[in-house]
Structure formats: C-alpha cells, structure tokens
Write a protein that holds these residues in place. Structure first.
Motif, mmCIF file in Angstrom:
data_model
loop_
_atom_site.group_PDB
_atom_site.id
_atom_site.type_symbol
_atom_site.label_atom_id
_atom_site.label_comp_id
_atom_site.label_asym_id
_atom_site.label_seq_id
_atom_site.Cartn_x
_atom_site.Cartn_y
_atom_site.Cartn_z
ATOM 1 N N GLY A 38 0.820 -1.211 0.000
ATOM 2 C CA GLY A 38 0.000 0.000 0.000
ATOM 3 C C GLY A 38 0.850 1.257 0.000
ATOM 4 O O GLY A 38 0.574 2.208 -0.733
ATOM 5 N N ALA A 39 1.909 1.249 0.806
ATOM 6 C CA ALA A 39 2.800 2.413 0.843
ATOM 7 C C ALA A 39 3.505 2.611 -0.493
ATOM 8 O O ALA A 39 3.662 3.738 -0.972
ATOM 9 C CB ALA A 39 3.826 2.242 1.964
ATOM 10 N N THR A 40 3.895 1.494 -1.117
ATOM 11 C CA THR A 40 4.553 1.589 -2.424
ATOM 12 C C THR A 40 3.601 2.142 -3.468
ATOM 13 O O THR A 40 3.991 2.971 -4.306
ATOM 14 C CB THR A 40 5.052 0.199 -2.867
ATOM 15 N N LEU A 41 2.332 1.708 -3.426
ATOM 16 C CA LEU A 41 1.341 2.192 -4.382
ATOM 17 C C LEU A 41 1.099 3.689 -4.208
ATOM 18 O O LEU A 41 0.991 4.429 -5.191
ATOM 19 C CB LEU A 41 0.033 1.417 -4.213
ATOM 20 N N VAL A 42 1.021 4.135 -2.957
ATOM 21 C CA VAL A 42 0.827 5.562 -2.694
ATOM 22 C C VAL A 42 1.993 6.366 -3.253
ATOM 23 O O VAL A 42 1.809 7.404 -3.901
ATOM 24 C CB VAL A 42 0.672 5.822 -1.180
ATOM 25 N N ALA A 43 3.216 5.878 -3.014
ATOM 26 C CA ALA A 43 4.402 6.570 -3.529
ATOM 27 C C ALA A 43 4.401 6.623 -5.052
ATOM 28 O O ALA A 43 4.710 7.651 -5.660
ATOM 29 C CB ALA A 43 5.673 5.890 -3.016
ATOM 30 N N LYS A 44 4.049 5.479 -5.686
ATOM 31 C CA LYS A 44 3.996 5.449 -7.148
ATOM 32 C C LYS A 44 2.948 6.420 -7.686
ATOM 33 O O LYS A 44 3.196 7.143 -8.659
ATOM 34 C CB LYS A 44 3.684 4.026 -7.628
ATOM 35 N N ASN A 45 1.768 6.428 -7.056
ATOM 36 C CA ASN A 45 0.717 7.336 -7.501
ATOM 37 C C ASN A 45 1.128 8.793 -7.339
ATOM 38 O O ASN A 45 0.839 9.642 -8.186
ATOM 39 C CB ASN A 45 -0.578 7.070 -6.725
ATOM 40 N N PHE A 46 1.805 9.081 -6.221
ATOM 41 C CA PHE A 46 2.245 10.451 -5.965
ATOM 42 C C PHE A 46 3.226 10.909 -7.041
ATOM 43 O O PHE A 46 3.081 11.989 -7.625
ATOM 44 C CB PHE A 46 2.882 10.549 -4.585
ATOM 45 N N VAL A 47 4.226 10.091 -7.304
ATOM 46 C CA VAL A 47 5.251 10.457 -8.291
ATOM 47 C C VAL A 47 4.646 10.513 -9.693
ATOM 48 O O VAL A 47 4.907 11.447 -10.474
ATOM 49 C CB VAL A 47 6.434 9.470 -8.245
ATOM 50 N N ALA A 48 3.824 9.499 -10.032
ATOM 51 C CA ALA A 48 3.216 9.470 -11.368
ATOM 52 C C ALA A 48 2.304 10.671 -11.583
ATOM 53 O O ALA A 48 2.356 11.326 -12.643
ATOM 54 C CB ALA A 48 2.437 8.168 -11.560
ATOM 55 N N GLY A 49 1.476 10.970 -10.587
ATOM 56 C CA GLY A 49 0.591 12.125 -10.710
ATOM 57 C C GLY A 49 1.360 13.428 -10.811
ATOM 58 O O GLY A 49 1.015 14.305 -11.607
ATOM 59 N N GLY A 50 2.423 13.561 -10.008
ATOM 60 C CA GLY A 50 3.223 14.775 -10.046
ATOM 61 C C GLY A 50 3.921 14.978 -11.376
ATOM 62 O O GLY A 50 3.900 16.070 -11.958
ATOM 63 N N LEU A 51 4.540 13.910 -11.894
ATOM 64 C CA LEU A 51 5.254 14.015 -13.174
ATOM 65 C C LEU A 51 4.283 14.292 -14.334
ATOM 66 O O LEU A 51 4.580 15.100 -15.220
ATOM 67 C CB LEU A 51 6.047 12.738 -13.440
ATOM 68 N N ALA A 52 3.149 13.607 -14.314
ATOM 69 C CA ALA A 52 2.149 13.854 -15.359
ATOM 70 C C ALA A 52 1.654 15.298 -15.309
ATOM 71 O O ALA A 52 1.465 15.947 -16.346
ATOM 72 C CB ALA A 52 0.975 12.890 -15.197
ATOM 73 N N GLY A 53 1.473 15.809 -14.096
ATOM 74 C CA GLY A 53 1.043 17.198 -13.941
ATOM 75 C C GLY A 53 2.078 18.183 -14.456
ATOM 76 O O GLY A 53 1.727 19.190 -15.081
ATOM 77 N N MET A 54 3.350 17.905 -14.208
ATOM 78 C CA MET A 54 4.416 18.791 -14.686
ATOM 79 C C MET A 54 4.441 18.848 -16.212
ATOM 80 O O MET A 54 4.559 19.927 -16.804
ATOM 81 C CB MET A 54 5.762 18.295 -14.156
ATOM 82 N N VAL A 55 4.320 17.682 -16.836
ATOM 83 C CA VAL A 55 4.328 17.641 -18.305
ATOM 84 C C VAL A 55 3.112 18.381 -18.868
ATOM 85 O O VAL A 55 3.232 19.228 -19.777
ATOM 86 C CB VAL A 55 4.355 16.181 -18.806
ATOM 87 N N ALA A 56 1.933 18.077 -18.313
ATOM 88 C CA ALA A 56 0.709 18.704 -18.811
ATOM 89 C C ALA A 56 0.733 20.213 -18.605
ATOM 90 O O ALA A 56 0.361 20.987 -19.499
ATOM 91 C CB ALA A 56 -0.504 18.093 -18.107
ATOM 92 N N ARG A 57 1.213 20.632 -17.436
ATOM 93 C CA ARG A 57 1.246 22.074 -17.133
ATOM 94 C C ARG A 57 2.207 22.808 -18.059
ATOM 95 O O ARG A 57 1.943 23.945 -18.484
ATOM 96 C CB ARG A 57 1.640 22.278 -15.670
ATOM 97 N N THR A 58 3.320 22.193 -18.403
ATOM 98 C CA THR A 58 4.281 22.816 -19.311
ATOM 99 C C THR A 58 3.705 22.936 -20.718
ATOM 100 O O THR A 58 3.897 23.948 -21.399
ATOM 101 C CB THR A 58 5.589 22.007 -19.337
ATOM 102 N N VAL A 59 2.963 21.906 -21.141
ATOM 103 C CA VAL A 59 2.378 21.925 -22.487
ATOM 104 C C VAL A 59 1.328 23.027 -22.611
ATOM 105 O O VAL A 59 1.262 23.731 -23.638
ATOM 106 C CB VAL A 59 1.765 20.554 -22.824
ATOM 107 N N ILE A 60 0.514 23.203 -21.576
ATOM 108 C CA ILE A 60 -0.587 24.175 -21.668
ATOM 109 C C ILE A 60 -0.237 25.514 -21.027
ATOM 110 O O ILE A 60 -1.125 26.341 -20.790
ATOM 111 C CB ILE A 60 -1.868 23.612 -21.013
ATOM 112 N N ALA A 61 1.049 25.781 -20.785
ATOM 113 C CA ALA A 61 1.468 27.031 -20.139
ATOM 114 C C ALA A 61 0.948 28.280 -20.857
ATOM 115 O O ALA A 61 0.503 29.231 -20.200
ATOM 116 C CB ALA A 61 2.991 27.069 -20.005
#
Length: 307
Positions: A38-61
């Motif tokens: 469960g802790a590993t899944l939370v960490a993966k979701n956190f990192v995946a969501g953060g990285l996806a957000g960074m890419v999306a935010r840069t594209v639509i800046a």
C-alpha cells in the motif's frame, strides 16, 4: 503363536502438526506485506501524478497565462479584451519572434513547483478515499451507494486534500503571475512572495485567501472528473477503437481523461475566477466577494455570465 501387532502391520505414525505451524508462521510473515504494498502504491501514484502534472502544465502554459490575465483583468485595471488580442500583446511586449514565443512560458517553473505536489497528493489520496467510500456504501450502515457516487465523493475528498496541502503555493503563483503582467522587472521567489503577503496583511491566514471557495471548487471539479472518467472510458472502449473485452488502451485513457477534465473545469470555472480574484485582490477583494454566493452574484452583476 499369535503375531504381535507390531510384527503384523506397521504402526500408524502419529499426526504431525508441524505443517500447521508452518502455515501459521508463513501467514504471520506475510501480514506486513499489504501495508508495504500500500505504501509503495501511494508513492507510485504520488510520483506518477506529479510528473504527469508537470508535463501537462508545461504543455498548456500559454493557455494558463492567458487564462490568468482574463481572470484578473479587474485587479489589473484593464478593459476586457479578446484572447487573440492578449496573445498578440504578450508576444509584442516580449520583443516578438523567438522571445515572444518563450514569453508564454514565463513563470512556468513556479507553476510546475506547485502542480507536482498538488496532483501527486490528489492521485495518491484518491485510493484511500475510494476504499473508505466503498466501505461506507456497501450496506453495512443500512444503505448502499452506487459506484459513480462513491467515485464522486472519493474524488472530491482527494481534490480538497490537494487544495489544502498546496494552497499557499497556488496563492503565491497567482500573485507572481499578476506582478509579471503588471510589468514588474523583478519578481520575488515563491517563498519571498509568501513572506511578502504575510508581512503586508499581518496574518498567516492571508496565505489562505480564497481557500474556502477553492475547497468547494476542488471538491466539485475532482469529484466530477473521477466520477465521469470511468464512464467515459467505457464509452471509449465501445465506440472509439472498439475493444469491449480487452483492457483500456492509452488512447482510451487519454480521450476519456481529457473529456472528464473538460467537463469538470467548465462546470467549476466561475469558482476558479472568484478564487483568482481573492488571491490577487487583497483586502479589497475580500470585501467585494465576501462568500461564494454573494461573490458569484457580484461577478454576474458586474461582468455578466460570459465576458
């Protein structure tokens, strides 16, 4: 002579309980595994969501920059202008050419710093809220809740958690974008902006100006987004590159996620405008927009439904 029992047939071996103990030991040794997973899944979701957000935010800046100008034009004291006029003005003020295009990404590093924890927390906490909603709605409390409602509530909880976790960063980003639009030659850092807000308004709660409206907007936006995502994903599997029996493809996920986000943002956009006004307008904005209902009504009376 009568043969003894020991000579006639082999004696039955006593039952051995060792395997039972071994199973017990194995079970106890596996007990911590779900927590670790469960802790590993939370960490993966956190990192995946953060990285996806960074890419999306840069594209639509570029879109985000124009949107903030639109939302804060009253604070800036400028007359409303069409988005094409704003695009031309941003390019011209930056000197045109290559520098004019780069101007659309001015301040994007600050936005990325905020969006990584925001979307990371949102995606990581959504799983916990989904489990809690499933337990509450499975009938043990005398009522059952549909899967769509469970996803709406879980998504709303994740949205509120993300808003409260990162709100000062969002407020600082809005203030910095306002300074850039006002033509400031030097803009403080994110931490410097938060310190400036605290010193100017004299209270720590100034960093949470407009947080109440943001919580409402975050709950509705994320609730709608997560609830509609699975429904749209099923529709995409049936009608867009049909494959009802297989797993959703990346295209199915991308299209359904895009439309879910579009629906959510469109419905809560008035709250987003009100949030920006409170973040950038200081004490005057708090008097002008004292709460959600009166604030929305004031926006409608002053600027109409679509401006």
């Amino acid at each position: 002579p009568r043969p003894s029992a020991h000579c006639g047939r082999p004696a039955r071996a006593p039952a051995v309980k060792a395997p039972a103990r071994a199973m017990g030991e194995a079970t106890s040794s596996r007990t911590p595994a779900p927590k670790s997973e469960g802790a590993t899944l939370v960490a993966k979701n956190f990192v995946a969501g953060g990285l996806a957000g960074m890419v999306a935010r840069t594209v639509i800046a570029p879109v985000e920059r124009v949107k903030i100008i639109y939302q804060t034009r009253v604070t800036l004291g400028t007359a409303p202008k069409g988005w094409t006029v704003l695009l031309r003005r941003i390019i011209d003020e930056a000197g045109g050419g290559h520098r004019g295009v780069i101007a659309f990404w001015k301040g994007n590093s600050v936005a990325v710093m905020r969006v990584f924890p925001y979307l990371g927390v949102q995606l990581a906490s959504n799983d916990y809220y989904k489990k809690a909603a499933a337990l509450a709605g499975d009938g043990r409390f005398g009522f059952r809740v549909s899967g769509e409602v469970q996803r709406f509530v879980a998504g709303g909880g994740a949205g509120m958690t993300a808003v409260m976790t990162t709100y000062p960063l969002d407020m600082a980003r809005a203030r910095m974008a306002l300074l850039l639009e006002q033509g400031a030659l030097r803009v403080p850092s994110m931490w410097g902006t938060m310190k400036q807000v605290y010193v100017q308004e004299g209270t720590f709660f100034a960093l949470y100006s407009g947080a109440g409206i943001s919580l409402v907007g975050g709950f509705l936006a994320c609730g709608i987004k997560f609830a509609s995502y699975d429904v749209l994903k099923g529709l995409c599997q049936r009608h867009l590159l049909p494959d009802p029996e297989g797993k959703p493809s990346p295209l199915h996920r991308a299209v359904s996620g895009g439309f879910a986000g579009l629906a959510a943002q469109s419905l809560v956009f008035p709250l987003d405008v009100l949030r920006r006004r409170l973040q950038t307008g200081g004490a005057e904005a708090k008097r002008k927009y004292p709460n959600v209902i009166r604030g929305l009504w004031r926006l409608y009376c002053d600027e109409g439904f679509v401006h």
